[in-house]
Motif scaffolding. Structure first.
Motif, short mmCIF file in Angstrom:
data_model
loop_
_atom_site.label_atom_id
_atom_site.label_comp_id
_atom_site.label_asym_id
_atom_site.label_seq_id
_atom_site.Cartn_x
_atom_site.Cartn_y
_atom_site.Cartn_z
N CYS A 72 0.83 -1.22 0.00
CA CYS A 72 0.00 0.00 0.00
C CYS A 72 0.86 1.27 0.00
N GLU A 73 1.89 1.27 -0.85
CA GLU A 73 2.81 2.41 -0.88
C GLU A 73 2.38 3.49 -1.86
N VAL A 74 1.70 3.10 -2.96
CA VAL A 74 1.48 4.06 -4.05
C VAL A 74 0.04 4.02 -4.59
N LEU A 75 -0.91 3.73 -3.72
CA LEU A 75 -2.30 3.59 -4.18
C LEU A 75 -2.84 4.90 -4.76
N GLY A 76 -2.41 6.04 -4.18
CA GLY A 76 -2.86 7.35 -4.68
C GLY A 76 -2.41 7.57 -6.12
N SER A 77 -1.14 7.26 -6.42
CA SER A 77 -0.64 7.45 -7.78
C SER A 77 -1.37 6.55 -8.77
N LEU A 78 -1.70 5.33 -8.33
CA LEU A 78 -2.42 4.42 -9.23
C LEU A 78 -3.80 4.98 -9.56
N GLN A 79 -4.43 5.63 -8.60
CA GLN A 79 -5.70 6.29 -8.91
C GLN A 79 -5.46 7.47 -9.85
N ASP A 80 -4.36 8.20 -9.63
CA ASP A 80 -4.06 9.35 -10.49
C ASP A 80 -3.92 8.96 -11.97
N VAL A 81 -3.31 7.77 -12.23
CA VAL A 81 -3.09 7.42 -13.65
C VAL A 81 -4.33 6.84 -14.31
N GLY A 82 -5.44 6.77 -13.58
CA GLY A 82 -6.69 6.43 -14.27
C GLY A 82 -7.41 5.19 -13.76
N PHE A 83 -6.85 4.50 -12.76
CA PHE A 83 -7.61 3.38 -12.22
C PHE A 83 -8.81 3.91 -11.44
N GLY A 84 -9.99 3.37 -11.74
CA GLY A 84 -11.20 3.81 -11.06
C GLY A 84 -11.21 3.39 -9.61
N TYR A 85 -10.56 2.27 -9.33
CA TYR A 85 -10.39 1.81 -7.94
C TYR A 85 -9.12 0.98 -7.88
N VAL A 86 -8.63 0.82 -6.66
CA VAL A 86 -7.34 0.12 -6.49
C VAL A 86 -7.49 -0.93 -5.39
N VAL A 87 -6.76 -2.02 -5.55
CA VAL A 87 -6.75 -3.05 -4.50
C VAL A 87 -5.33 -3.14 -3.96
N TYR A 304 -3.56 -6.65 -13.82
CA TYR A 304 -2.22 -6.52 -13.25
C TYR A 304 -1.18 -6.63 -14.37
N THR A 305 -1.13 -7.81 -15.04
CA THR A 305 -0.08 -8.07 -16.02
C THR A 305 -0.11 -7.06 -17.16
N ALA A 306 -1.28 -6.58 -17.53
CA ALA A 306 -1.36 -5.59 -18.62
C ALA A 306 -0.63 -4.30 -18.25
N LEU A 307 -0.57 -3.98 -16.97
CA LEU A 307 0.17 -2.77 -16.56
C LEU A 307 1.66 -2.96 -16.87
N VAL A 308 2.14 -4.19 -16.69
CA VAL A 308 3.56 -4.49 -16.95
C VAL A 308 3.85 -4.42 -18.45
N TYR A 309 2.95 -4.96 -19.27
CA TYR A 309 3.22 -5.04 -20.72
C TYR A 309 2.78 -3.78 -21.47
N GLU A 310 1.74 -3.10 -20.98
CA GLU A 310 1.21 -1.96 -21.74
C GLU A 310 1.57 -0.61 -21.14
N GLY A 311 1.98 -0.60 -19.87
CA GLY A 311 2.42 0.65 -19.26
C GLY A 311 1.32 1.40 -18.54
N PRO A 312 1.68 2.54 -17.92
CA PRO A 312 0.75 3.22 -17.00
C PRO A 312 -0.45 3.88 -17.68
N GLY A 313 -0.45 3.95 -19.02
CA GLY A 313 -1.62 4.53 -19.69
C GLY A 313 -2.73 3.51 -19.89
N VAL A 314 -2.50 2.25 -19.48
CA VAL A 314 -3.46 1.20 -19.84
C VAL A 314 -4.83 1.38 -19.17
#
Ligand SMILES: Cc1cc2nc3c(=O)[nH]c(=O)nc-3n(C[C@H](O)[C@H](O)[C@H](O)COP(=O)(O)O)c2cc1C
Length: 326
Positions: A72-87, A304-314
């Motif tokens: 739970c180190e970077v949940l805010g940034s993950l929301q910033d890049v467009g995730f509607g919710y984070v786990v 999850y894996t799509a973030l690794v292969y497609e990057g933070p815009g996914v």
């Protein structure tokens, strides 16, 4: 932007061992102003794609699955890049070293990963103090994945973390943790959930194992449904053997899972009817995949894996595609 990630950044990052590049990604997400700006640039035009999951209102149905931000180190940034919710998580009561290395591999030709991490993490207390610092708006679209091999420690995690977030996801399905599979037995799952449901005041989701036996899968869903689970994440990684891993077996994630995700989501939805939440997870890497999983009966998705292969815009790309119907 995905072009730059795929043809420049990914080439560099993939030269590092997978666990090192994962750590690099998490550390880079600590520089929040960059990701806020990135999010503003890549945000879908035309507004949000509001979705409600068991009463939790989220701006779009694309979530980051458990395991990317284990502590739970970077949940805010993950929301910033467009995730509607984070786990966040999976969190266990005590800190754990996880399994011996190597415990994470790429299968780049397949757009897949194999991991046998075994819940390495800092444990409950560090997660609790990080989650306490989330803004109320961020907390309202955060779920926390919790797990363990006995009921009481899992309940302790729920009691400590639930007040800080919107809901809890209980993980009974990691193929990499000795002892966890006990909860894949319906009677045992019911006992666990009876304990958790009596302590909860927010939505509780169960992360399901990727079972090929339809009868066993539905029996487990039914047991959880009867105990009062609010929803289901369908599903975790696929257990496979792999000699490249120190422990010889792990969980496959990424593109090869899409077909089984569609089937399992359809089975879960047909069995449950319209009420409970079903979240599709496994092998989704673009808006078309997400659309098919949602047409099969999912209310939302996780990746999850799509973030690794497609990057933070996914995340933005998928929610944009879902909105426009493409
Ligand atoms: C490296 C790695 C670590 C994971 N750790 C967790 C975890 O801690 N808890 C959990 O519930 N799922 C975990 N997962 C499973 C993912 O949440 C997800 O269910 C699975 O990867 C399928 O989705 P995907 O194909 O989009 O990656 C992990 C997956 C990967 C690749």
């Amino acid at each position: 932007m995905s072009f730059i990630y795929r043809y420049v950044i990914r080439l560099i990052v993939f030269r590092l061992p997978p666990e090192v590049s994962h750590r690099f990604a998490v550390v880079s997400f600590r520089f929040r102003p960059i990701w806020k700006l990135f999010g503003i640039i890549s945000r879908p035009s035309g507004g949000d794609h509001r979705t409600v999951l068991s009463g939790i209102e989220i701006p779009n149905p694309v979530g980051i699955a458990a395991g990317f931000d284990k502590d739970c180190e970077v949940l805010g940034s993950l929301q910033d890049v467009g995730f509607g919710y984070v786990v966040g998580g999976t969190i266990t009561l005590d800190a754990r070293p996880g399994n011996p290395k190597p415990r994470m591999l790429r299968k780049s030709k397949d757009g897949a990963l194999v991991n046998a991490l075994g819940f390495p993490g800092h444990g409950l207390e560090p997660a609790r103090s990080r989650l306490a610092k989330l803004s109320p708006a961020a907390a309202r679209r955060t779920l926390i994945s919790i797990s363990g091999t006995e009921d009481d420690p899992i309940r302790e995690c729920l009691i400590a973390l639930e007040p800080l977030v919107a809901g809890i996801e209980v993980n009974i399905s990691s193929p990499n943790t000795a002892g966890l599979a006990v909860f894949q037995e319906p009677v045992r799952l019911k006992q666990l959930l009876d304990t958790l449901v009596s302590s909860k005041s927010k939505p509780l989701f169960v992360k399901m194992p990727r079972l090929s036996d339809t009868g066993a899968f539905l029996e487990l869903i039914q047991a959880a449904h009867e105990s009062g689970a609010d929803g289901f994440v369908v599903a975790n990684t696929l257990p496979i053997e792999h000699q490249g891993l120190a422990v010889g077996k792990g969980g496959l994630s990424g593109k090869p899972l899409l077909k089984s995700t569609i089937e399992l989501v359809g089975q879960a939805r047909n069995h449950l009817g319209d009420g409970p939440t079903v979240i599709g997870c496994g092998g989704i890497s673009n808006a078309e995949d997400a659309r098919v999983v949602m047409e099969a009966g999912a209310d939302a998705i996780q990746i999850y894996t799509a973030l690794v292969y497609e990057g933070p815009g996914v995340a933005s790309a998928i929610s944009r595609g879902l909105r426009s119907g493409s």
